[in-house]
Design an enzyme around this catalytic site. Structure first.
Site, mmCIF file in Angstrom:
data_model
loop_
_atom_site.group_PDB
_atom_site.id
_atom_site.type_symbol
_atom_site.label_atom_id
_atom_site.label_comp_id
_atom_site.label_asym_id
_atom_site.label_seq_id
_atom_site.Cartn_x
_atom_site.Cartn_y
_atom_site.Cartn_z
ATOM 1 N N LYS A 43 43.195 37.228 44.552
ATOM 2 C CA LYS A 43 42.989 35.796 44.362
ATOM 3 C C LYS A 43 44.306 35.232 43.852
ATOM 4 O O LYS A 43 45.214 36.002 43.523
ATOM 5 C CB LYS A 43 41.879 35.540 43.344
ATOM 6 C CG LYS A 43 42.026 36.372 42.034
ATOM 7 C CD LYS A 43 40.903 36.102 41.056
ATOM 8 C CE LYS A 43 39.638 36.876 41.342
ATOM 9 N NZ LYS A 43 38.506 36.039 41.623
ATOM 10 N N ARG A 44 44.420 33.879 43.804
ATOM 11 C CA ARG A 44 45.628 33.313 43.220
ATOM 12 C C ARG A 44 45.832 33.869 41.811
ATOM 13 O O ARG A 44 44.872 34.184 41.109
ATOM 14 C CB ARG A 44 45.513 31.776 43.174
ATOM 15 C CG ARG A 44 45.670 31.109 44.511
ATOM 16 C CD ARG A 44 47.025 31.361 45.129
ATOM 17 N NE ARG A 44 48.045 30.601 44.431
ATOM 18 C CZ ARG A 44 48.665 29.547 44.934
ATOM 19 N NH1 ARG A 44 48.388 29.121 46.155
ATOM 20 N NH2 ARG A 44 49.585 28.905 44.243
ATOM 21 N N HIS A 93 35.848 20.528 42.610
ATOM 22 C CA HIS A 93 36.118 21.968 42.620
ATOM 23 C C HIS A 93 36.714 22.478 41.314
ATOM 24 O O HIS A 93 37.143 23.632 41.251
ATOM 25 C CB HIS A 93 37.081 22.344 43.746
ATOM 26 C CG HIS A 93 36.553 22.109 45.118
ATOM 27 N ND1 HIS A 93 35.981 23.103 45.875
ATOM 28 C CD2 HIS A 93 36.491 20.986 45.865
ATOM 29 C CE1 HIS A 93 35.610 22.604 47.049
ATOM 30 N NE2 HIS A 93 35.912 21.317 47.069
ATOM 31 N N THR A 118 34.966 32.376 45.864
ATOM 32 C CA THR A 118 34.396 32.673 47.184
ATOM 33 C C THR A 118 34.766 34.095 47.598
ATOM 34 O O THR A 118 34.034 34.728 48.352
ATOM 35 C CB THR A 118 34.907 31.669 48.240
ATOM 36 O OG1 THR A 118 36.311 31.460 48.031
ATOM 37 C CG2 THR A 118 34.174 30.359 48.150
ATOM 38 N N LYS A 142 32.700 37.410 49.498
ATOM 39 C CA LYS A 142 33.215 38.250 50.598
ATOM 40 C C LYS A 142 33.124 39.719 50.205
ATOM 41 O O LYS A 142 32.755 40.566 51.019
ATOM 42 C CB LYS A 142 34.662 37.851 50.934
ATOM 43 C CG LYS A 142 34.762 36.421 51.470
ATOM 44 C CD LYS A 142 36.191 35.861 51.457
ATOM 45 C CE LYS A 142 36.154 34.355 51.648
ATOM 46 N NZ LYS A 142 37.451 33.715 51.377
ATOM 47 N N LYS A 188 42.107 33.276 35.584
ATOM 48 C CA LYS A 188 41.491 34.342 36.401
ATOM 49 C C LYS A 188 41.696 35.716 35.760
ATOM 50 O O LYS A 188 41.097 36.700 36.168
ATOM 51 C CB LYS A 188 42.047 34.306 37.824
ATOM 52 C CG LYS A 188 41.698 33.003 38.576
ATOM 53 C CD LYS A 188 42.320 32.972 39.952
ATOM 54 C CE LYS A 188 42.150 31.652 40.690
ATOM 55 N NZ LYS A 188 40.821 31.478 41.299
HETATM 56 C C1 26Q Z 1 46.697 18.807 43.454
HETATM 57 C C2 26Q Z 1 47.659 17.861 43.202
HETATM 58 C C3 26Q Z 1 48.988 18.104 43.540
HETATM 59 C C4 26Q Z 1 49.321 19.294 44.155
HETATM 60 C C5 26Q Z 1 48.354 20.244 44.410
HETATM 61 C C6 26Q Z 1 47.038 20.019 44.059
HETATM 62 C C7 26Q Z 1 46.002 21.040 44.324
HETATM 63 C C8 26Q Z 1 45.971 21.761 45.498
HETATM 64 C C9 26Q Z 1 45.005 22.717 45.706
HETATM 65 C C10 26Q Z 1 45.026 21.281 43.378
HETATM 66 C C11 26Q Z 1 44.036 22.250 43.604
HETATM 67 C C12 26Q Z 1 44.023 22.981 44.782
HETATM 68 C C13 26Q Z 1 43.033 24.020 45.068
HETATM 69 C C14 26Q Z 1 42.003 24.279 44.298
HETATM 70 C C15 26Q Z 1 41.060 25.371 44.600
HETATM 71 O O1 26Q Z 1 41.296 26.171 45.485
HETATM 72 N N1 26Q Z 1 39.933 25.443 43.881
HETATM 73 C C16 26Q Z 1 38.955 26.483 44.123
HETATM 74 O O2 26Q Z 1 38.010 25.992 45.055
HETATM 75 C C17 26Q Z 1 37.129 27.013 45.463
HETATM 76 C C18 26Q Z 1 36.214 26.436 46.527
HETATM 77 O O3 26Q Z 1 35.273 25.600 45.954
HETATM 78 C C19 26Q Z 1 36.345 27.567 44.291
HETATM 79 O O4 26Q Z 1 35.589 28.660 44.734
HETATM 80 C C20 26Q Z 1 37.288 28.009 43.169
HETATM 81 O O5 26Q Z 1 36.544 28.377 42.029
HETATM 82 C C21 26Q Z 1 38.251 26.888 42.844
HETATM 83 O O6 26Q Z 1 39.199 27.325 41.885
#
Ligand code: 26Q
Length: 832
Positions: free
Chosen positions: A563-564, A372, A671, A675, A569
């Protein structure tokens, strides 16, 4: 939508527990209120009524759930297991009502009881068990899996505290603990008898067993128990009701607790506290300190419980463990569960005595991995000392996997030590680390990116060596979102217009929306389309007033970025434009004079200072602009606090313009962009992630494109990017930055936004200044289009009409066919 009868349940069967007519539902609610909530109607709070209703709805799902479980247990079929550290499932009540098709009847039953369905829906606490896109994607996929009748299970962690609640105080983000379980969770069924033990720490011992086979024994220093907490995931108007199984950690009841002396007792209690901490809290992403020990422990904990659970199901079915890959296909949602490669090997080799080569074949056939992110800082690695201390045996297994892998590489690429070092599962360039993306790629039969551009870049950049070695292993599956939640449930007026125009089938076959194209220029239809949008904007305007006290005009152009909050972004690019527009409006220089309402929402990771400063900048601009009487009727800026699934329900339907403005090459897919499109918003965006495909589907003329392409971004960086030059050559940009730097949006304090402005002028890692001029020009094209409502409405209709590709049903169909090789199984209710 009207209610449907339950297949297999005749009227005479109908009872307070299963009946779907108004009377049975009314009796069900009363029964649950009195017998489960122990509250007579006279003293029941609204929350008691919510709980009673939730139980009443859950009762109606149980027969389907049981039938689904029985069918999966009895048949020879392959189950898709979706392993994810996050499932952002959102509020459940409304969705379950829609999927059961009983919303109208429930509304009527509640009315008879003097209760209002909308009020009860608003009370539901959502499980915030995810950060954003990745967690919500997992939830959309569960919805499609059930709706498409695919045998599947979601496996994850039942965090006691999900993503924090965001409050805005004095313009700044304040994090508040998410106590989502405080009032009880009616959707969850805890199964204390489904539990597994997971070891941590300690050491390993090796030797030969009685048969003379080499064996390794791991003697952990600590054991944690995982208990299954299940949530039913019902499909849309089908009997399939799959399971989301989340693991809660518990202390292992050991002897130390029973026969203690004072010192041991406190030691034992402390052990218990540590064990229970494992599933306590969800880690935010983008945290500089993300590589925490507890995070790795969480990952191993839920992966081990899940794989042990699959093994137990195999045993229950009387299948030999060698058939693991025939019975299960397991998707790794990013690298967070990628320790599964080592753990499945450990269970097969150490616990089930399967020879290494056979175990490796089973593991690779079982697992597949979705990437991702391309951001180097987001690719997970774990330092060896930490890994060894926590998971000594899995680390040995990773070493053995790596040894064998590097041996084959040396044969394929003799002498190419640089390549071998790049591909090794262990990064030895500095402090030694395990590379989780490498581990997942080596241990899977399929690797996929989440949008066409992302998958291409994946093959060309971070995974290049692997794509050269195993080209057939790499796939693209463009993300999708569920139209049940993000259209039918959250935009009922649009849904009803679509039902009347193209027929109800669009909900499960979103490509049918193409039929709308025929109405794009129909004046009467256009008027209805505009009415729906206006009505949704009024609802959002009312929420905004309620939450922020800001009054916005529903006739303004609603320009939304939710979004975050992250530099890549580029919410600050949007902010720079707002300031520019503000200056133009003050001088009466705006070409179109289009009233705009800019709406932002999103959380910043608690430790991500720059993202928090971006929130402050937006709220600072809002304070100035909204209090300037000259801007009345022209410009409003809103930061909507605590963006989550629940709020998303009324935000997407109200959007005119969707901001998808990340630096090209940085957003894997997005995503939210999908929406917005489904709900008739036009996109202003870069050629990044799924925007590329959104534009392809919508047509170039129905998409506002700006910005550097990935190729141009690379060359700008290669040639040595000098952000200050853009400010020097653009007076409006310079003025905008000067205003921020001078404290205009920070009550005169020039210190507040210094780091942000300096970062933009001196480093600007995400090329905000390079894209500024083109973005401003593109926003002018947006305004011009808005001034022609017939043209705008046509573009809006065509966006919805052409959004079919972005249904998660299409995405799940592709996973089933290309990666999982599984097909639907019909669930009937006659077996129970
Ligand atoms: C990793 C290690 C330690 C702590 C936290 C994390 C962690 C947690 C969540 C790293 C990444 C995430 C989330 C990532 C995320 O949401 N990525 C998004 O995924 C979507 C679905 O595929 C995409 O549409 C987005 O582009 C992408 O940023």
């Amino acid at each position: 939508m009207a209610s449907i009868p339950t297949p297999g349940v005749t009227r005479s069967d109908e009872s307070a527990r299963s009946g779907l007519d108004v009377d049975a539902l009314r009796r069900g609610v009363l029964d649950n209120l009195v017998c489960l909530q122990a509250r007579p109607p006279g003293i029941a709070t609204t929350h008691d009524w919510y709980m009673a209703l939730a139980y009443t709805v859950r009762d109606r799902m149980l027969a389907r759930w049981a039938a689904t479980i029985l069918t999966y247990a009895a048949s020879e079929l392959r189950v898709a297991c979706y392993l994810s550290a996050e499932f952002l499932i959102g509020p459940q009540l409304g969705n379950n009502l829609v999927n059961l098709g009983i919303e109208a009847n429930v509304r009527a039953a509640l009315r008879e009881l003097g209760q209002d369905l909308d009020e009860l829906l608003a009370l539901e606490e959502e499980p915030g068990l995810g950060n954003g896109g990745l967690g919500r994607l997992a939830a959309c996929y569960l919805d499609s899996l059930a709706t498409l009748e695919i045998p599947s299970v979601g496996y994850g962690i039942r965090y006691e505290f999900g993503i924090f609640d965001q409050e805005i105080r004095d313009g700044c983000q304040v994090e508040v603990t998410d106590k989502w379980l405080q009032q009880g969770n009616p959707w969850e069924i805890v199964r204390p008898n489904v539990n597994y033990y997971v070891g941590f720490g300690g050491h390993t011992e090796s030797g030969n067993d009685a048969q003379g086979r080499y064996k390794v024994r791991w003697i952990p220093s600590r054991m944690v128990k995982g208990v299954a907490c299940d949530t039913p995931m019902l499909g849309f108007r089908v009997n399939t009701c799959n399971t989301l199984r989340l693991w809660k950690s518990e202390a292992v009841e050991s002897f130390d607790l029973q026969d203690f002396n004072a010192g041991d007792y406190y030691q034992a209690v402390q052990e218990k506290v540590i064990s229970e901490t494992l599933s306590k809290v969800l880690y935010p992403n983008d945290e500089p300190e993300a590589g925490k020990r507890l995070r790795l422990a969480q990952q191993y904990f839920f992966v081990s419980c899940s794989l042990q659970d699959m093994m137990r199901l195999l045993d229950l079915k009387g299948e030999p463990v060698t058939r693991f890959a025939d019975m299960f296909t397991t998707q790794l949602n990013d690298t967070h569960p990628s320790i599964a490669v080592a753990e499945l090997m450990r269970l097969l080799v150490d616990e089930r005595m399967i020879p290494w080569d056979e175990a490796w074949d089973i593991t690779c056939r079982t697992l597949s991995y979705t990437n991702h992110t391309l951001l180097p800082e987001a690719l997970e690695t774990w330092g060896l000392p930490l890994f060894r201390g926590l998971l000594p045996r899995p680390l040995e297994i990773i070493y053995e996997i790596n040894r064998r892998f590097l041996d084959t590489l040396r044969q394929t690429y003799p002498g190419d030590e640089a390549r071998i070092a790049r591909m090794s599962l262990i990064d030895e360039s500095g402090e030694k680390k395990v590379r989780m993306a490498h581990l997942s790629t080596v241990g899977s039969h399929a690797v996929n990116g989440v949008a066409a551009l992302h998958s291409t870049l994946l093959r060309q950049t971070v995974m290049r060596d692997f794509a050269e070695l195993w080209p057939e292993r790499f796939h693209n599956v463009t993300n999708g979102v569920t139209p049940r939640r993000f259209m039918l449930l959250s935009n009922p007026e649009l849904a009803s217009l679509l039902d009347r125009t193209v027929g109800e089938g669009w909900v499960t076959d979103l490509t049918r929306l193409r039929k709308l194209e025929a109405y794009a220029d129909d004046a009467a239809f256009q008027a209805q389309w505009r009415n729906v949008k206006r009505s949704n904007k009024k609802i959002l305007a009312e929420r905004i007033r309620h939450v922020t006290d800001i009054v916005v005009n529903p006739d303004a152009l609603f320009d939304i970025q939710v979004k975050r909050i992250h530099e890549y972004k580029r919410q600050h690019l949007n902010a720079l434009y707002i300031i520019t527009l503000y200056q133009r409006l003050r001088r009466n220089l705006d070409p179109g004079n289009v009233p705009r309402c800019f709406i932002f929402g999103g959380k910043a990771a608690p430790g991500y200072a720059m993202a928090k400063l971006m929130i402050r900048l937006i709220t600072g601009i809002a304070e100035v602009v909204n209090n300037d009487p000259a801007m009345d009727g022209k410009l409003k800026v809103v930061f909507y606090p605590d963006f989550n699934v629940k709020n998303a329900h009324f935000i997407y339907p109200a959007a005119d313009l969707s901001e998808q403005i990340s630096t090209a090459g940085k957003e894997a897919s997005g995503t939210g962009n999908m929406k917005f499109m489904m709900n008739g918003a036009l996109t202003i965006g870069t050629l990044d992630g799924a925007n590329v495909e959104i534009r392809e589907e919508a047509g170039d003329e129905n998409f506002f494109l700006f910005g550097l392409t990935t190729g141009q971004v690379d060359s700008v960086k290669r040639e040595g990017y000098r952000p200050a030059r853009h400010a020097e050559s653009n007076a409006e940009l310079r003025e905008t930055l000067d205003l921020i730097a001078g404290g205009y949006f920070s009550r005169g304090d020039p210190q507040v936004f210094r780091p942000l402005v300096n970062n933009l002028l001196q480093v600007d890692p995400f090329l905000v200044l390079a894209d500024y001029a083109d973005y401003v020009a593109c926003q002018e094209r947006v305004s011009a289009a808005w001034l022609d409502p017939v043209r705008w409405t046509r573009m809006s209709i065509l966006n919805t009409a052409r959004s079919g590709k972005f249904s998660s049903d299409r995405a799940i169909g592709e996973y089933c066919e290309r990666i999982w090789k599984i097909s639907p199984v019909r669930i009937t209710l006659d077996q129970i």
